[in-house]
Design a protein around this motif. Structure first.
Motif, PDB file in Angstrom:
ATOM      1  N   UNK A  10      60.081  34.773  47.368  1.00  0.00           N
ATOM      2  CA  UNK A  10      58.627  34.783  46.317  1.00  0.00           C
ATOM      3  C   UNK A  10      57.331  34.578  46.924  1.00  0.00           C
ATOM      4  N   UNK A  11      57.166  34.115  48.122  1.00  0.00           N
ATOM      5  CA  UNK A  11      55.936  33.908  48.705  1.00  0.00           C
ATOM      6  C   UNK A  11      55.327  35.444  49.310  1.00  0.00           C
ATOM      7  N   UNK A  12      56.286  35.854  49.710  1.00  0.00           N
ATOM      8  CA  UNK A  12      56.056  37.590  50.254  1.00  0.00           C
ATOM      9  C   UNK A  12      55.504  38.354  48.973  1.00  0.00           C
ATOM     10  N   UNK A  13      56.334  38.129  47.709  1.00  0.00           N
ATOM     11  CA  UNK A  13      56.006  38.803  46.657  1.00  0.00           C
ATOM     12  C   UNK A  13      54.687  38.336  46.242  1.00  0.00           C
ATOM     13  N   UNK A  14      54.372  37.014  46.263  1.00  0.00           N
ATOM     14  CA  UNK A  14      53.096  36.615  45.648  1.00  0.00           C
ATOM     15  C   UNK A  14      52.086  37.049  46.325  1.00  0.00           C
ATOM     16  N   UNK A  15      52.190  37.013  47.431  1.00  0.00           N
ATOM     17  CA  UNK A  15      51.097  37.434  48.481  1.00  0.00           C
ATOM     18  C   UNK A  15      50.664  38.968  48.514  1.00  0.00           C
ATOM     19  N   UNK A  16      51.640  39.642  48.275  1.00  0.00           N
ATOM     20  CA  UNK A  16      51.651  41.077  47.983  1.00  0.00           C
ATOM     21  C   UNK A  16      50.878  41.432  46.737  1.00  0.00           C
ATOM     22  N   UNK A  17      51.245  40.848  45.543  1.00  0.00           N
ATOM     23  CA  UNK A  17      50.555  40.962  44.314  1.00  0.00           C
ATOM     24  C   UNK A  17      49.218  40.492  44.330  1.00  0.00           C
ATOM     25  N   UNK A  18      49.150  39.202  44.869  1.00  0.00           N
ATOM     26  CA  UNK A  18      47.625  38.750  45.152  1.00  0.00           C
ATOM     27  C   UNK A  18      46.832  39.686  45.971  1.00  0.00           C
ATOM     28  N   UNK A  19      47.178  40.302  46.795  1.00  0.00           N
ATOM     29  CA  UNK A  19      46.419  41.228  47.657  1.00  0.00           C
ATOM     30  C   UNK A  19      46.175  42.393  46.885  1.00  0.00           C
ATOM     31  N   UNK A  20      46.921  42.934  46.075  1.00  0.00           N
ATOM     32  CA  UNK A  20      46.573  44.145  45.394  1.00  0.00           C
ATOM     33  C   UNK A  20      45.609  43.708  44.121  1.00  0.00           C
ATOM     34  N   UNK A  21      46.063  42.481  43.806  1.00  0.00           N
ATOM     35  CA  UNK A  21      44.899  42.044  42.564  1.00  0.00           C
ATOM     36  C   UNK A  21      43.270  41.927  43.089  1.00  0.00           C
ATOM     37  N   UNK A  22      43.468  41.391  44.605  1.00  0.00           N
ATOM     38  CA  UNK A  22      42.241  41.146  45.188  1.00  0.00           C
ATOM     39  C   UNK A  22      41.404  42.419  45.252  1.00  0.00           C
ATOM     40  N   UNK A  23      42.295  43.239  46.051  1.00  0.00           N
ATOM     41  CA  UNK A  23      41.354  44.590  46.081  1.00  0.00           C
ATOM     42  C   UNK A  23      40.800  45.030  45.093  1.00  0.00           C
TER      43      UNK A  23
END
Length: 130
Positions: free
Chosen positions: A24-37
């Protein structure tokens, strides 16, 4: 013998829970990174559009406009980055709290986004004084 089975069940349950939190943390970090970019790019783009509008509205000599354009574009880029990071952190805090993700993510993720620097410093002081 039953004690070993209970301990083994408990250990397996903890491992499964840890793996779920890690996934869940890896998925959250991935989606958060995409959102941030994407969000930061949009903010920078909006600042650049605003700079173009400002440059177009100002009635000055052409050489002054080029200098002003350079300064405004650089300021737009760095200002957009700063504002984008600020907005991102606020949005992530809101999402974690709104959807109650504290218990579904690793502690390192929740501490990074939810705790302020003052809280972390206070915890470190307490840890060293013990």
């Amino acid at each position: 013998m039953e004690e070993l089975d209970e301990e083994e069940k408990k250990r397996r349950k903890e491992q499964i829970e840890y793996r779920n939190k890690k996934r869940n943390s890896n998925l959250f970090t991935f989606l958060a990174t995409i959102f941030e970019i994407i969000e930061t790019a949009v903010v920078v783009f909006l600042f650049i559009i605003l700079s173009i509008i400002i440059i177009d509205k100002i009635d000055v000599a052409e050489n002054v406009k080029s200098i002003l354009a350079n300064v405004l574009f650089i300021a737009s880029f760095f200002g957009g980055l700063f504002l984008g990071f600020f907005i991102f952190k606020k949005v992530v805090r809101f999402v974690i709290c709104k959807f109650n993700l504290e218990d579904k993510l690793l502690d390192s993720i929740t501490v990074h986004y939810l705790k302020s620097k003052e809280d972390l410093k206070e915890e470190q002081k307490q840890k060293y004084t013990r």
